[in-house]
Design a protein around this motif. Structure first.
Motif, PDB file in Angstrom:
ATOM      1  N   LYS A 139     -39.965  44.439  -3.249  1.00  0.00           N
ATOM      2  CA  LYS A 139     -38.581  44.231  -4.697  1.00  0.00           C
ATOM      3  C   LYS A 139     -38.595  43.229  -5.873  1.00  0.00           C
ATOM      4  CE  LYS A 139     -35.519  44.880  -0.146  1.00  0.00           C
ATOM      5  NZ  LYS A 139     -34.640  44.225   0.537  1.00  0.00           N
ATOM      6  N   TYR A 140     -39.160  42.185  -6.047  1.00  0.00           N
ATOM      7  CA  TYR A 140     -38.315  41.379  -6.591  1.00  0.00           C
ATOM      8  C   TYR A 140     -40.036  40.799  -7.769  1.00  0.00           C
ATOM      9  CZ  TYR A 140     -35.212  39.837  -3.752  1.00  0.00           C
ATOM     10  OH  TYR A 140     -34.670  39.757  -3.124  1.00  0.00           O
ATOM     11  N   ILE A 141     -41.321  42.117  -7.858  1.00  0.00           N
ATOM     12  CA  ILE A 141     -42.523  42.282  -8.596  1.00  0.00           C
ATOM     13  C   ILE A 141     -42.069  43.078  -9.558  1.00  0.00           C
ATOM     14  CG2 ILE A 141     -44.644  42.635  -8.398  1.00  0.00           C
ATOM     15  CD1 ILE A 141     -44.940  41.624  -5.346  1.00  0.00           C
ATOM     16  N   GLU A 142     -41.855  43.317 -10.665  1.00  0.00           N
ATOM     17  CA  GLU A 142     -41.571  43.863 -11.700  1.00  0.00           C
ATOM     18  C   GLU A 142     -42.431  43.119 -13.188  1.00  0.00           C
ATOM     19  OE1 GLU A 142     -37.302  44.134 -12.293  1.00  0.00           O
ATOM     20  OE2 GLU A 142     -36.939  45.198 -10.576  1.00  0.00           O
ATOM     21  N   LEU A 143     -42.893  44.132 -13.925  1.00  0.00           N
ATOM     22  CA  LEU A 143     -44.081  44.430 -14.558  1.00  0.00           C
ATOM     23  C   LEU A 143     -42.802  44.021 -16.295  1.00  0.00           C
ATOM     24  CD1 LEU A 143     -47.054  46.219 -14.150  1.00  0.00           C
ATOM     25  CD2 LEU A 143     -46.462  43.806 -13.731  1.00  0.00           C
ATOM     26  N   TRP A 144     -42.047  44.922 -16.522  1.00  0.00           N
ATOM     27  CA  TRP A 144     -41.248  44.978 -17.511  1.00  0.00           C
ATOM     28  C   TRP A 144     -39.660  43.853 -17.567  1.00  0.00           C
ATOM     29  CZ3 TRP A 144     -44.845  46.841 -19.908  1.00  0.00           C
ATOM     30  CH2 TRP A 144     -45.926  47.703 -19.155  1.00  0.00           C
ATOM     31  N   SER A 145     -39.602  43.086 -16.741  1.00  0.00           N
ATOM     32  CA  SER A 145     -38.577  42.430 -16.398  1.00  0.00           C
ATOM     33  C   SER A 145     -39.537  40.826 -17.009  1.00  0.00           C
ATOM     34  CB  SER A 145     -37.964  42.757 -15.375  1.00  0.00           C
ATOM     35  OG  SER A 145     -38.359  42.109 -14.218  1.00  0.00           O
ATOM     36  N   LYS A 146     -38.288  39.533 -16.917  1.00  0.00           N
ATOM     37  CA  LYS A 146     -38.676  38.275 -17.186  1.00  0.00           C
ATOM     38  C   LYS A 146     -38.949  37.329 -15.728  1.00  0.00           C
ATOM     39  CE  LYS A 146     -36.743  34.127 -18.909  1.00  0.00           C
ATOM     40  NZ  LYS A 146     -35.838  33.554 -20.382  1.00  0.00           N
ATOM     41  N   GLU A 147     -37.339  38.029 -15.216  1.00  0.00           N
ATOM     42  CA  GLU A 147     -37.673  37.404 -13.664  1.00  0.00           C
ATOM     43  C   GLU A 147     -38.482  38.418 -12.215  1.00  0.00           C
ATOM     44  OE1 GLU A 147     -33.406  38.647 -12.117  1.00  0.00           O
ATOM     45  OE2 GLU A 147     -32.318  37.239 -14.094  1.00  0.00           O
ATOM     46  N   GLY A 148     -39.283  39.462 -12.926  1.00  0.00           N
ATOM     47  CA  GLY A 148     -40.148  39.707 -12.507  1.00  0.00           C
ATOM     48  C   GLY A 148     -41.048  39.048 -12.453  1.00  0.00           C
ATOM     49  N   TRP A 149     -41.823  38.439 -13.608  1.00  0.00           N
ATOM     50  CA  TRP A 149     -42.812  37.616 -14.165  1.00  0.00           C
ATOM     51  C   TRP A 149     -42.791  36.383 -13.435  1.00  0.00           C
ATOM     52  CZ3 TRP A 149     -47.259  38.759 -15.486  1.00  0.00           C
ATOM     53  CH2 TRP A 149     -47.925  39.896 -16.147  1.00  0.00           C
ATOM     54  N   TYR A 150     -42.142  35.848 -13.008  1.00  0.00           N
ATOM     55  CA  TYR A 150     -41.531  34.523 -12.303  1.00  0.00           C
ATOM     56  C   TYR A 150     -42.855  35.081 -11.056  1.00  0.00           C
ATOM     57  CZ  TYR A 150     -37.794  32.850 -15.035  1.00  0.00           C
ATOM     58  OH  TYR A 150     -37.377  32.861 -16.265  1.00  0.00           O
ATOM     59  N   ASP A 151     -42.579  35.457 -10.316  1.00  0.00           N
ATOM     60  CA  ASP A 151     -42.845  35.922  -8.549  1.00  0.00           C
ATOM     61  C   ASP A 151     -44.067  36.695  -9.363  1.00  0.00           C
ATOM     62  OD1 ASP A 151     -40.450  35.521  -8.050  1.00  0.00           O
ATOM     63  OD2 ASP A 151     -40.593  37.648  -6.810  1.00  0.00           O
ATOM     64  N   ASN A 152     -44.152  37.401 -10.051  1.00  0.00           N
ATOM     65  CA  ASN A 152     -46.079  37.397 -11.111  1.00  0.00           C
ATOM     66  C   ASN A 152     -46.891  36.405 -11.128  1.00  0.00           C
ATOM     67  OD1 ASN A 152     -44.755  39.913 -10.999  1.00  0.00           O
ATOM     68  ND2 ASN A 152     -44.264  40.762 -12.240  1.00  0.00           N
ATOM     69  N   CYS A 153     -46.221  35.200 -11.623  1.00  0.00           N
ATOM     70  CA  CYS A 153     -47.483  34.180 -12.321  1.00  0.00           C
ATOM     71  C   CYS A 153     -47.239  33.247 -10.769  1.00  0.00           C
ATOM     72  CB  CYS A 153     -46.582  33.650 -12.566  1.00  0.00           C
ATOM     73  SG  CYS A 153     -46.204  34.157 -14.985  1.00  0.00           S
ATOM     74  N   ALA A 154     -46.352  33.388  -9.795  1.00  0.00           N
ATOM     75  CA  ALA A 154     -46.679  32.499  -8.514  1.00  0.00           C
ATOM     76  C   ALA A 154     -48.169  33.085  -8.150  1.00  0.00           C
ATOM     77  CB  ALA A 154     -45.512  33.287  -8.061  1.00  0.00           C
ATOM     78  N   ILE A 155     -47.947  34.589  -7.792  1.00  0.00           N
ATOM     79  CA  ILE A 155     -49.326  35.545  -7.325  1.00  0.00           C
ATOM     80  C   ILE A 155     -50.184  34.767  -7.740  1.00  0.00           C
ATOM     81  CG2 ILE A 155     -50.264  37.925  -6.662  1.00  0.00           C
ATOM     82  CD1 ILE A 155     -46.775  38.439  -6.357  1.00  0.00           C
ATOM     83  N   ILE A 156     -50.354  35.538  -8.983  1.00  0.00           N
ATOM     84  CA  ILE A 156     -51.879  35.047  -9.707  1.00  0.00           C
ATOM     85  C   ILE A 156     -52.549  34.037  -9.672  1.00  0.00           C
ATOM     86  CG2 ILE A 156     -52.503  34.900 -11.800  1.00  0.00           C
ATOM     87  CD1 ILE A 156     -50.414  37.381 -12.487  1.00  0.00           C
ATOM     88  N   LEU A 157     -50.604  32.776  -9.246  1.00  0.00           N
ATOM     89  CA  LEU A 157     -51.663  31.248  -9.198  1.00  0.00           C
ATOM     90  C   LEU A 157     -52.070  31.386  -7.764  1.00  0.00           C
ATOM     91  CD1 LEU A 157     -49.176  29.374 -11.293  1.00  0.00           C
ATOM     92  CD2 LEU A 157     -51.384  29.780 -11.833  1.00  0.00           C
ATOM     93  N   SER A 158     -51.528  31.760  -6.748  1.00  0.00           N
ATOM     94  CA  SER A 158     -52.091  31.810  -5.309  1.00  0.00           C
ATOM     95  C   SER A 158     -53.343  32.279  -5.083  1.00  0.00           C
ATOM     96  CB  SER A 158     -50.996  32.047  -5.002  1.00  0.00           C
ATOM     97  OG  SER A 158     -50.427  33.733  -4.470  1.00  0.00           O
TER      98      SER A 158
END
Length: 233
Positions: A139-158
């Motif tokens: 739900k919260y994973i989006e490539l074209w939104s700023k809020e989505g990149w918060y979760d994206n960065c968390a997954i990449i850092l993990s």
């Protein structure tokens, strides 16, 4: 008088001739001849003869002539032989299901723990809602939104943190791909059971990117661990 003198001279000559032709000699002459035949001994010759016949020199010669005996309990400082080292390496690389299962559980649990901590940090700075859906749903994973990149960065850092976990837990570069794919498959199954099949392309792109980062960095870190110098003590 002249005739008696001549007779005495002849008698003395005969006795002298008999003495010279006799095979036996007197003890005095034997000792004198032995002293003439034996060369004089100096201090070096005397010391050499003394040490060659001393008990210490005989004991040392006997020690070096006897073969070494094998002890019943060898010391720990002795280096292992080649067969024992090969046996130890074979035992270390042997298939151990309990160890593999424990490593999988440790990496999976620590991965979710690190991911939860990262979401807590994001909530602290951005104020986003903290929910378990951020981990197991797209739900919260989006490539074209700023809020989505918060979760994206968390997954990449993990994923980066999971690569470090591979170096700490597995320590074998050839096993990084297996453990990374295992982590991804387990996470995919849990997400499917929790919120249904993840049909979002954004979810697949981010998680496949995290998988690639985990494999590459994990192999690099594990190779550094393998090439690290082994301490002797």
């Amino acid at each position: 008088d002249r005739s008696s003198l001549i007779q005495q001279t002849i008698t003395m000559a005969i006795q002298r001739k008999n003495r010279l032709n006799s095979p036996t000699t007197s003890p005095d002459k034997d000792e004198s001849s032995e002293q003439r035949s034996t060369p004089p001994r100096g201090p070096r010759t005397t010391l050499r003869a003394l040490f060659s016949t001393s008990p210490t020199s005989l004991a040392v010669a006997q020690y070096w002539q006897t073969p070494p005996q094998q002890t019943l309990f060898p010391s720990s400082s002795s280096t292992p032989s080649l067969p024992s080292a090969a046996a130890a390496a074979a035992a270390a690389s042997r298939f151990n299901p309990r160890l593999i299962f424990a490593q999988i559980v440790a990496i999976q649990s620590l991965h979710y723990l690190i991911l939860s901590v990262l979401f807590q940090v994001i909530h602290f700075f951005t104020g986003n809602k903290i929910t378990i859906d951020r981990i197991f749903t797209p739900k919260y994973i989006e490539l074209w939104s700023k809020e989505g990149w918060y979760d994206n960065c968390a997954i990449i850092l993990s994923s980066v943190a999971a690569a470090v976990l591979l170096a700490l837990v597995v320590e074998k570069s050839k096993k990084c791909l297996d453990f990374s794919i295992t982590l991804f498959i387990i996470h995919f199954v849990i997400c499917w059971l929790y919120g249904g099949f993840p049909a979002s392309w954004d979810w697949w792109v981010i998680h496949v990117l995290g998988l690639i980062i985990m494999v590459l960095l994990g192999e690099y870190f594990c190779s550094r661990v393998e090439l690290r110098e082994i301490p002797l003590l």
